[in-house]
Scaffold this motif. Structure first.
Motif, PDB file in Angstrom:
ATOM      1  N   ARG A 155      -9.723   0.256   6.679  1.00  0.00           N
ATOM      2  CA  ARG A 155      -9.765  -0.475   5.409  1.00  0.00           C
ATOM      3  C   ARG A 155     -10.836   0.127   4.506  1.00  0.00           C
ATOM      4  O   ARG A 155     -10.616   0.342   3.311  1.00  0.00           O
ATOM      5  N   GLN A 156     -12.015   0.401   5.049  1.00  0.00           N
ATOM      6  CA  GLN A 156     -13.091   0.998   4.251  1.00  0.00           C
ATOM      7  C   GLN A 156     -12.694   2.386   3.758  1.00  0.00           C
ATOM      8  O   GLN A 156     -12.981   2.742   2.611  1.00  0.00           O
ATOM      9  N   GLU A 157     -12.043   3.166   4.615  1.00  0.00           N
ATOM     10  CA  GLU A 157     -11.605   4.501   4.202  1.00  0.00           C
ATOM     11  C   GLU A 157     -10.570   4.411   3.093  1.00  0.00           C
ATOM     12  O   GLU A 157     -10.585   5.207   2.151  1.00  0.00           O
ATOM     13  N   THR A 158      -9.670   3.442   3.194  1.00  0.00           N
ATOM     14  CA  THR A 158      -8.664   3.240   2.158  1.00  0.00           C
ATOM     15  C   THR A 158      -9.325   2.852   0.843  1.00  0.00           C
ATOM     16  O   THR A 158      -8.974   3.371  -0.221  1.00  0.00           O
ATOM     17  N   GLU A 159     -10.276   1.944   0.903  1.00  0.00           N
ATOM     18  CA  GLU A 159     -10.983   1.519  -0.308  1.00  0.00           C
ATOM     19  C   GLU A 159     -11.771   2.678  -0.921  1.00  0.00           C
ATOM     20  O   GLU A 159     -11.792   2.843  -2.140  1.00  0.00           O
ATOM     21  N   THR A 160     -12.390   3.498  -0.087  1.00  0.00           N
ATOM     22  CA  THR A 160     -13.132   4.658  -0.573  1.00  0.00           C
ATOM     23  C   THR A 160     -12.191   5.650  -1.249  1.00  0.00           C
ATOM     24  O   THR A 160     -12.481   6.159  -2.337  1.00  0.00           O
ATOM     25  N   ALA A 161     -11.059   5.910  -0.624  1.00  0.00           N
ATOM     26  CA  ALA A 161     -10.075   6.839  -1.200  1.00  0.00           C
ATOM     27  C   ALA A 161      -9.544   6.294  -2.521  1.00  0.00           C
ATOM     28  O   ALA A 161      -9.384   7.051  -3.494  1.00  0.00           O
ATOM     29  N   ARG A 162      -9.287   5.001  -2.587  1.00  0.00           N
ATOM     30  CA  ARG A 162      -8.790   4.389  -3.823  1.00  0.00           C
ATOM     31  C   ARG A 162      -9.832   4.527  -4.932  1.00  0.00           C
ATOM     32  O   ARG A 162      -9.499   4.875  -6.070  1.00  0.00           O
ATOM     33  N   ALA A 163     -11.092   4.277  -4.615  1.00  0.00           N
ATOM     34  CA  ALA A 163     -12.159   4.401  -5.605  1.00  0.00           C
ATOM     35  C   ALA A 163     -12.295   5.847  -6.083  1.00  0.00           C
ATOM     36  O   ALA A 163     -12.478   6.103  -7.283  1.00  0.00           O
ATOM     37  N   GLU A 164     -12.195   6.796  -5.165  1.00  0.00           N
ATOM     38  CA  GLU A 164     -12.262   8.210  -5.542  1.00  0.00           C
ATOM     39  C   GLU A 164     -11.096   8.587  -6.451  1.00  0.00           C
ATOM     40  O   GLU A 164     -11.275   9.316  -7.428  1.00  0.00           O
ATOM     41  N   ASN A 165      -9.905   8.087  -6.142  1.00  0.00           N
ATOM     42  CA  ASN A 165      -8.741   8.359  -6.991  1.00  0.00           C
ATOM     43  C   ASN A 165      -8.925   7.778  -8.382  1.00  0.00           C
ATOM     44  O   ASN A 165      -8.575   8.418  -9.375  1.00  0.00           O
ATOM     45  N   GLU A 166      -9.450   6.569  -8.462  1.00  0.00           N
ATOM     46  CA  GLU A 166      -9.688   5.946  -9.766  1.00  0.00           C
ATOM     47  C   GLU A 166     -10.701   6.750 -10.578  1.00  0.00           C
ATOM     48  O   GLU A 166     -10.521   6.945 -11.779  1.00  0.00           O
ATOM     49  N   ARG A 167     -11.757   7.226  -9.916  1.00  0.00           N
ATOM     50  CA  ARG A 167     -12.750   8.049 -10.626  1.00  0.00           C
ATOM     51  C   ARG A 167     -12.129   9.354 -11.098  1.00  0.00           C
ATOM     52  O   ARG A 167     -12.384   9.800 -12.225  1.00  0.00           O
ATOM     53  N   ALA A 168     -11.304   9.970 -10.275  1.00  0.00           N
ATOM     54  CA  ALA A 168     -10.645  11.223 -10.662  1.00  0.00           C
ATOM     55  C   ALA A 168      -9.706  10.997 -11.844  1.00  0.00           C
ATOM     56  O   ALA A 168      -9.661  11.799 -12.782  1.00  0.00           O
ATOM     57  N   GLU A 169      -8.964   9.899 -11.813  1.00  0.00           N
ATOM     58  CA  GLU A 169      -8.058   9.584 -12.922  1.00  0.00           C
ATOM     59  C   GLU A 169      -8.839   9.334 -14.205  1.00  0.00           C
ATOM     60  O   GLU A 169      -8.423   9.768 -15.283  1.00  0.00           O
ATOM     61  N   GLU A 170      -9.970   8.653 -14.112  1.00  0.00           N
ATOM     62  CA  GLU A 170     -10.791   8.398 -15.293  1.00  0.00           C
ATOM     63  C   GLU A 170     -11.356   9.703 -15.847  1.00  0.00           C
ATOM     64  O   GLU A 170     -11.402   9.899 -17.064  1.00  0.00           O
ATOM     65  N   ARG A 171     -11.754  10.618 -14.954  1.00  0.00           N
ATOM     66  CA  ARG A 171     -12.243  11.924 -15.421  1.00  0.00           C
ATOM     67  C   ARG A 171     -11.124  12.679 -16.139  1.00  0.00           C
ATOM     68  O   ARG A 171     -11.364  13.309 -17.177  1.00  0.00           O
ATOM     69  N   GLU A 172      -9.910  12.607 -15.604  1.00  0.00           N
ATOM     70  CA  GLU A 172      -8.768  13.268 -16.247  1.00  0.00           C
ATOM     71  C   GLU A 172      -8.487  12.665 -17.619  1.00  0.00           C
ATOM     72  O   GLU A 172      -8.214  13.394 -18.579  1.00  0.00           O
ATOM     73  N   ARG A 173      -8.538  11.334 -17.713  1.00  0.00           N
ATOM     74  CA  ARG A 173      -8.323  10.678 -19.004  1.00  0.00           C
ATOM     75  C   ARG A 173      -9.411  11.078 -20.001  1.00  0.00           C
ATOM     76  O   ARG A 173      -9.119  11.347 -21.171  1.00  0.00           O
ATOM     77  N   ALA A 174     -10.652  11.117 -19.552  1.00  0.00           N
ATOM     78  CA  ALA A 174     -11.759  11.501 -20.430  1.00  0.00           C
ATOM     79  C   ALA A 174     -11.597  12.950 -20.888  1.00  0.00           C
ATOM     80  O   ALA A 174     -11.841  13.264 -22.069  1.00  0.00           O
ATOM     81  N   ALA A 175     -11.176  13.824 -19.992  1.00  0.00           N
ATOM     82  CA  ALA A 175     -10.970  15.227 -20.359  1.00  0.00           C
ATOM     83  C   ALA A 175      -9.838  15.347 -21.376  1.00  0.00           C
ATOM     84  O   ALA A 175      -9.935  16.118 -22.339  1.00  0.00           O
ATOM     85  N   ARG A 176      -8.779  14.572 -21.175  1.00  0.00           N
ATOM     86  CA  ARG A 176      -7.658  14.599 -22.127  1.00  0.00           C
ATOM     87  C   ARG A 176      -8.101  14.096 -23.489  1.00  0.00           C
ATOM     88  O   ARG A 176      -7.776  14.704 -24.509  1.00  0.00           O
ATOM     89  N   ARG A 177      -8.862  13.004 -23.527  1.00  0.00           N
ATOM     90  CA  ARG A 177      -9.366  12.498 -24.806  1.00  0.00           C
ATOM     91  C   ARG A 177     -10.245  13.535 -25.492  1.00  0.00           C
ATOM     92  O   ARG A 177     -10.156  13.729 -26.713  1.00  0.00           O
ATOM     93  N   ALA A 178     -11.086  14.215 -24.729  1.00  0.00           N
ATOM     94  CA  ALA A 178     -11.966  15.240 -25.299  1.00  0.00           C
ATOM     95  C   ALA A 178     -11.143  16.396 -25.868  1.00  0.00           C
ATOM     96  O   ALA A 178     -11.458  16.904 -26.959  1.00  0.00           O
TER      97      ALA A 178
END
Length: 84
Positions: free
Chosen positions: A24-47
């Motif tokens: 469960r902790q590994e799943t939550e960690t992976a989900r959080a990492e994916n969300e951060r990666a998606e946010e970085r991609e969105r920020a890069a696209r906006r830039a």
């Protein structure tokens, strides 16, 4: 003998519980990492979009011809569509 069986069952149950908690902790960690990666991609696209707009504005200010004006109008249409 019964005490040994009970101890082994208890050990197995505890082992399973810990494995599920770890998973469960590994799943939550992976989900959080994916969300951060998606946010970085969105920020890069906006830039990139913002940079493209700045370049078009400067290009039009330096050389206000029809081609640069049309490129700027196209970009504005894109922004309007993107914002919806």
């Amino acid at each position: 003998m019964a005490a040994l069986v009970v101890a082994l069952v208890a050990f197995g149950v505890e082992w399973d519980r810990r494995n599920r908690e770890t998973a469960r902790q590994e799943t939550e960690t992976a989900r959080a990492e994916n969300e951060r990666a998606e946010e970085r991609e969105r920020a890069a696209r906006r830039a990139r979009i913002q940079n493209r707009g700045t370049i078009l504005q400067i290009r039009y200010q330096v050389e206000p011809n029809e081609a640069n004006g049309q490129a700027l109008r196209d970009f504005l249409a894109f922004l309007q569509e993107y914002g919806e």
